[in-house]
Design a protein around this motif. Sequence first.
Motif, PDB file in Angstrom:
ATOM      1  N   GLU A  17      45.366  42.571 -12.743  1.00 40.42           N
ATOM      2  CA  GLU A  17      45.780  43.896 -12.055  1.00 40.42           C
ATOM      3  C   GLU A  17      45.807  44.843 -13.047  1.00 40.42           C
ATOM      4  N   ALA A  18      46.531  44.423 -14.387  1.00 42.36           N
ATOM      5  CA  ALA A  18      46.762  45.423 -15.316  1.00 42.36           C
ATOM      6  C   ALA A  18      45.803  46.245 -16.175  1.00 42.36           C
ATOM      7  N   ILE A  23      47.391  49.231 -18.349  1.00 39.21           N
ATOM      8  CA  ILE A  23      48.528  48.326 -18.849  1.00 39.21           C
ATOM      9  C   ILE A  23      48.236  47.270 -19.496  1.00 39.21           C
ATOM     10  N   ASP A  24      49.096  46.646 -20.407  1.00 43.42           N
ATOM     11  CA  ASP A  24      48.853  45.421 -21.058  1.00 43.42           C
ATOM     12  C   ASP A  24      50.114  44.638 -20.794  1.00 43.42           C
ATOM     13  N   ILE A  25      50.053  43.192 -20.497  1.00 41.14           N
ATOM     14  CA  ILE A  25      50.956  42.599 -20.045  1.00 41.14           C
ATOM     15  C   ILE A  25      51.411  41.888 -21.543  1.00 41.14           C
ATOM     16  N   ASN A  60      56.130  49.089 -11.325  1.00 39.27           N
ATOM     17  CA  ASN A  60      57.194  47.944 -10.522  1.00 39.27           C
ATOM     18  C   ASN A  60      56.308  47.472  -9.113  1.00 39.27           C
ATOM     19  N   CYS A  61      56.030  48.386  -8.585  1.00 38.34           N
ATOM     20  CA  CYS A  61      55.250  47.913  -7.284  1.00 38.34           C
ATOM     21  C   CYS A  61      54.320  47.089  -7.107  1.00 38.34           C
ATOM     22  N   TRP A  62      53.258  47.155  -8.007  1.00 39.20           N
ATOM     23  CA  TRP A  62      52.049  46.225  -7.993  1.00 39.20           C
ATOM     24  C   TRP A  62      52.656  45.069  -8.871  1.00 39.20           C
ATOM     25  N   VAL A  63      53.417  45.010  -9.724  1.00 35.35           N
ATOM     26  CA  VAL A  63      53.957  43.893 -10.348  1.00 35.35           C
ATOM     27  C   VAL A  63      54.611  43.080  -9.476  1.00 35.35           C
TER      28      VAL A  63
END
Length: 167
Positions: A17-18, A23-25, A60-63
């Motif tokens: 998803e990131a 975004i990087d996890i 925060n929502c998608w995580v």
Amino acid sequence: MVKTKLEQRLIDALEAEASARDIDIVDVELTGATKAPCVRVRLEKADGSALSLDDVCAQNCWVSAVVEDIDPVAGRYTLEVSSPGMARPLRRPRDFARFVGQTAQIGFIQTQGPDGRSRLTGLIQSANEDCVTIAPKDGEPLAVPFEAIKKATLKPSYDFGRAREGK
């Protein structure tokens, strides 16, 4: 780096998803006691730059949705979404390569570290796909295979003397 199967499953789902969100996890960690478990997710921008507090809140929502879909803990748990901070976790070979020249602290799986050590602190000299070379203050540089590493973080250094001098 050694991660539990559940942590790796969370990382894989979040990374899928990131990438679409730039975004990087950085890391995923399951911590806390059985009665108070915590899923800790650390993020940064895909280019390696830091996220602001507003940026973290926006992610925060998608995580939360991805973590809830996996349902990592039976019952209640806390989800922490944050930036990596000063003592940044190092999880992938590219993380170690990015921070060559900085000090890292490495914890080993049982006593698989060099010379039977359980922990090693030193300067990151190099990193490739198989290992990282660390130069401890007390000896020669050591090549450490990633599969022997349980946890690794940057060890920030603070120079409060320069701050007092106004520099």
